[in-house]
Design an enzyme around this catalytic site. Structure first.
Site, mmCIF file in Angstrom:
data_model
loop_
_atom_site.group_PDB
_atom_site.id
_atom_site.type_symbol
_atom_site.label_atom_id
_atom_site.label_comp_id
_atom_site.label_asym_id
_atom_site.label_seq_id
_atom_site.Cartn_x
_atom_site.Cartn_y
_atom_site.Cartn_z
ATOM 1 C CG HIS A 75 2.016 6.016 4.610
ATOM 2 N ND1 HIS A 75 1.967 4.645 4.522
ATOM 3 C CD2 HIS A 75 0.751 6.447 4.392
ATOM 4 C CE1 HIS A 75 0.727 4.262 4.234
ATOM 5 N NE2 HIS A 75 -0.031 5.345 4.155
ATOM 6 C CG HIS A 192 -6.040 -0.146 1.604
ATOM 7 N ND1 HIS A 192 -5.392 1.031 1.349
ATOM 8 C CD2 HIS A 192 -6.388 -0.641 0.386
ATOM 9 C CE1 HIS A 192 -5.348 1.249 0.038
ATOM 10 N NE2 HIS A 192 -5.934 0.240 -0.570
ATOM 11 C CG ASP A 318 -3.477 7.852 3.527
ATOM 12 O OD1 ASP A 318 -2.405 7.285 3.850
ATOM 13 O OD2 ASP A 318 -4.224 7.434 2.629
ATOM 14 C CG HIS A 322 4.779 9.492 -3.016
ATOM 15 N ND1 HIS A 322 5.321 8.250 -2.771
ATOM 16 C CD2 HIS A 322 3.441 9.346 -2.893
ATOM 17 C CE1 HIS A 322 4.347 7.400 -2.524
ATOM 18 N NE2 HIS A 322 3.200 8.034 -2.581
#
Lengths: 437, 306
Positions: A75, A192, A318, A322
């Site tokens: 991401h 997913h 993955d 954050h």
């Protein structure tokens, strides 16, 4: 002279000669000490000793030279969540971890469910990126799980797969249509797997630790029920499906059986599923909160067995950056996910190779050729005429993870302070040195 | 004592000696609570804030009275009507209270682990007054105090904990405390309200039925059905629940004649416990409340002075 490669953003070398490497490539059965000559981004010679006066020389000093690592599941957060990560910092983290290609998931804002967002990501990567960036388009518009997105248009713009990652496609008919429709464009569908009807507001794996901490449990069937569903759809329709971030023993068994039956199913796992158990949540550590959640010892063992016997095709990170304010919260409120690009190679070496479970070459296959093959990237091998994406690393170097030294904007890793084996030193993308540290 | 800890977050991290030390201190405090002049100076000059993100009558009031009986200045914060509603984070709220010179923060929160997060981020002592489904240490301490007062000791005691174990922080804290003190715990409830591996939390036996769990029991702790924590229907009806899992005078006959009937409150009369049981001679539900003040005085005294 040591240069700051992040400032230069790639030194364009027409001719690059890598000397004294331990060249490893399982696909082409290479395991030799020698040199690699690169011309205009393409491997033109592999031999025990190459001399070339015109070439810029990189001394690998006996370190391993592998095909560039590929992470088919990250991401990068741009557009929309640049406070967590962006394409520049995400790809800086990637090359620092030895990755030459990353595939970024579409849960950005706006969602990558149309040509324009794909085009934006590609052009940003072109401008500020340090490695190849392959966008993954959304399966459904807005990741809502309802209507299919314009997969064909997005493919023209450069997506290599479709996924609603972060959310399941809950409606089985929509998933069935996605497998059928995506096949027309030869796009793999990355699923997913999370059956919401079984989730019941859970926040960690159902286990003694969960009971002890008084957190709400996530049973393994949340993942496995949807793995089973997608395998059955793929089997009936004779289409391919790729299962994202496999974490349970039951999922490994379902996929192993399906592969034996000839179902076109591939899958991936992440280092945290073979190096940590749910006991890492003790103390309410939100850096151990992810989705799927960390599991038990039996699951960790099954994941390693699945990697060893070929059930699990690829190792991914993955990478889920954050902001600290999104993690420094009550466990229930903290967001899921950890960063992984700068620890993935070392975790794989430490927990798979140094433990004697698989050879370095076998492990590398899952971070190079296999993901390339699943996504038809045409990368991931060392051969004459192959694109010169290469990673040079020392598999025996012992180092301590310090999250504050990460290139990534976010520091949400449960591995801070871990001592690991294996460190990437030089990352070459299409013959250009994009990292040297 | 408390092994030199700043905070009281759970029974899990306390030793048997820590627990007994608190109970002994609570015995002294009970004399104060029962006396005409309820004032001792042990918290004089100290301040205490109760920070409650969930509703409470007895726990919050009992902390407040405990601190006042010992001369502290205290204030209450409820989630509604505070900056929490404006979206202030727990850590920021904690730091704000810290900056006002608060000595003790008593927190109740619906998220398991919230007191632990707060404790890491403030200088004040943090007392967990119930966090999600994790722990409720002062409830367990007052339960132990009550049991010891009535039964003398814990060795070999058979204690049944009945009902909604999954959502119960009291069940967890009581189980840790009872195990550390040498009692045996027997658990019964509908399987939808029993979490995985609960028997690994201590000296615990999971029973097939309420009758089996309370057979020859010295103590029965009835748990409250926590409708507010249930996000879906975990049993068909209250009527059926009370028939199979509720405590009735008929079921009580399986236990010893001198069985103690306990309940952490608030009681859902006619659901997990019938009024006849709640109000019978064996019931110590109201004494639990009295003891709650004593135990909380002991905890606050230790945290402030030792």
């Amino acid at each position: 002279m040591k240069q700051n490669y992040f400032e230069l953003k790639g030194v364009d070398l027409m001719k690059l000669l890598i000397k004294n490497g331990h060249i490893i490539d399982l696909k082409n059965e290479i395991d030799m000490y020698g040199d690699i000559l690169i011309l205009d981004g393409v491997i033109v010679q592999i031999a025990e000793n190459i001399e070339d006066n015109e070439a810029e020389v990189i001394d690998a000093g006996g370190m391993v030279v592998s095909a560039g690592l590929i992470d088919m599941h990250v991401h990068l957060r741009e557009p929309g969540y640049e406070y967590k990560e962006d394409i520049k910092t995400g790809t800086m983290a990637a090359v620092a971890g030895g990755f030459t290609s990353v595939c970024c998931m579409p849960n950005t804002n706006p969602v990558c469910d149309n040509q324009a967002v794909v085009s934006f990501i590609k052009s940003r990567a072109e401008k500020v990126g340090y490695c190849r960036v392959y966008p993954v388009g959304a399966i459904t518009k807005g990741l809502k799980g309802e209507e299919l997105s314009e997969m064909g248009e997005m493919k023209k713009e450069g997506i290599v797969a479709v996924s609603d990652d972060g959310r399941p496609v809950s409606n089985g008919s929509v998933m069935r249509r996605a497998l059928l429709y995506a096949s027309h464009f030869d796009l793999p569908v990355i699923s997913h797997c999370e059956e919401f009807s079984l989730l019941d507001s859970g926040s960690m794996n159902d286990s003694e630790t969960c009971t002890r901490l008084g957190l709400r449990p996530i049973v393994p069937a949340v993942e496995e029920a949807m793995v089973a569903r997608d395998i059955l759809i793929a089997e009936h329709e004779k289409k391919r499906v790729h299962i994202a971030h496999v974490s349970t023993k039951g999922s490994v068994a379902l996929i192993r059986d399906a592969k034996k039956r000839g179902v076109q199913v591939t899958c991936e796992t992440a280092p945290h599923y073979f190096s940590l158990t749910d006991e890492a949540v003790n103390g309410f550590d939100t850096n151990a909160k992810m989705n799927p959640p960390l599991r038990g010892n039996d699951d960790v063992e099954a994941i390693i067995e699945g990697l060893c016997d070929g059930t699990i095709d690829a190792i991914i990170t993955d990478h889920a950056p954050h902001h600290i304010d999104e993690k420094n919260l009550e466990f229930d409120y903290a967001l899921n996910g950890i960063v992984g690009l700068e620890t993935s190679l070392a975790l794989s070496i430490t927990y798979l190779v140094k433990t004697g479970r698989m050879t370095l070459a076998e492990m590398l296959q899952k971070m190079t050729y296999n993901p390339s093959n699943i996504l038809n990237l045409g990368l991931g091998e060392i051969a004459l005429g192959a694109i010169a994406d290469l990673t040079i690393f020392d598999p025996d170097e012992i180092w301590t993870v310090k999250v504050n030294e990460f290139k990534s904007k976010s520091k949400n890793s449960p591995y801070d302070g871990y001592t690991l084996s294996g460190k990437a030193h030089i990352t070459i993308v299409e013959g250009k040195v994009m990292y040297n540290g | 004592m408390l092994s030199g800890r700043k905070d009281l977050l759970g029974i899990q991290e306390l030793s048997r000696e820590d627990i007994l030390y608190i109970l002994d201190k609570a015995t002294e405090m009970k004399k104060v609570v029962l006396s005409d002049n309820k004032k001792i100076p042990n918290m004089q000059g100290k301040s205490l804030i109760t920070l409650f993100y969930e509703n409470s009558t007895r726990t919050r009031t009992s902390f407040e009275l405990a601190s006042k009986y010992m001369g502290a200045s205290s204030a209450n914060i409820a989630a509604s009507g505070s900056s929490i509603q404006k979206g202030e984070s727990l850590i920021d709220t904690g730091k704000t209270l810290d900056s006002m010179g608060t000595d003790v923060i008593v927190i109740r929160h619906s998220a398991s682990g919230a007191p632990h997060l707060l404790a890491k981020n403030v200088k004040a002592s943090v007392v967990n007054a119930g966090d999600g489904m994790n722990e409720h240490p002062t409830q367990a301490l007052l339960d132990m105090f009550t049991i010891r007062e009535k039964k003398g000791s814990f060795e070999g005691l058979k204690v049944a904990i009945i009902g909604d174990v999954t959502h119960s922080r009291v069940a967890r804290s009581d189980t840790y405390a009872l195990t550390k003190l040498g009692a045996q715990v027997f658990i019964a409830g509908p399987p939808t309200l029993l979490p995985l591996d609960f028997e690994k939390l201590g000296n615990v036996t999971i029973c097939e039925s309420v009758e089996e769990a309370i057979c020859d029991a010295d103590v029965i702790i009835n748990l409250r059905i926590q409708l507010e924590r249930m996000k879906s229907a975990l049993f068909p009806t209250v009527r059926e629940y009370s028939e199979f899992f509720g405590m009735s005078l008929d079921k009580m006959k399986f236990a010893k004649d001198d069985v103690l009937i306990m309940h952490p409150g608030p009681v859902n009369r006619g659901i997990e416990i019938s009024s006849y049981v709640a109000d019978c001679e064996n019931s110590v539900i109201n004494e639990q409340v009295t003891n709650g003040v004593s135990v909380r005085m002991a905890v606050l005294d230790i945290l402030c002075n030792e």
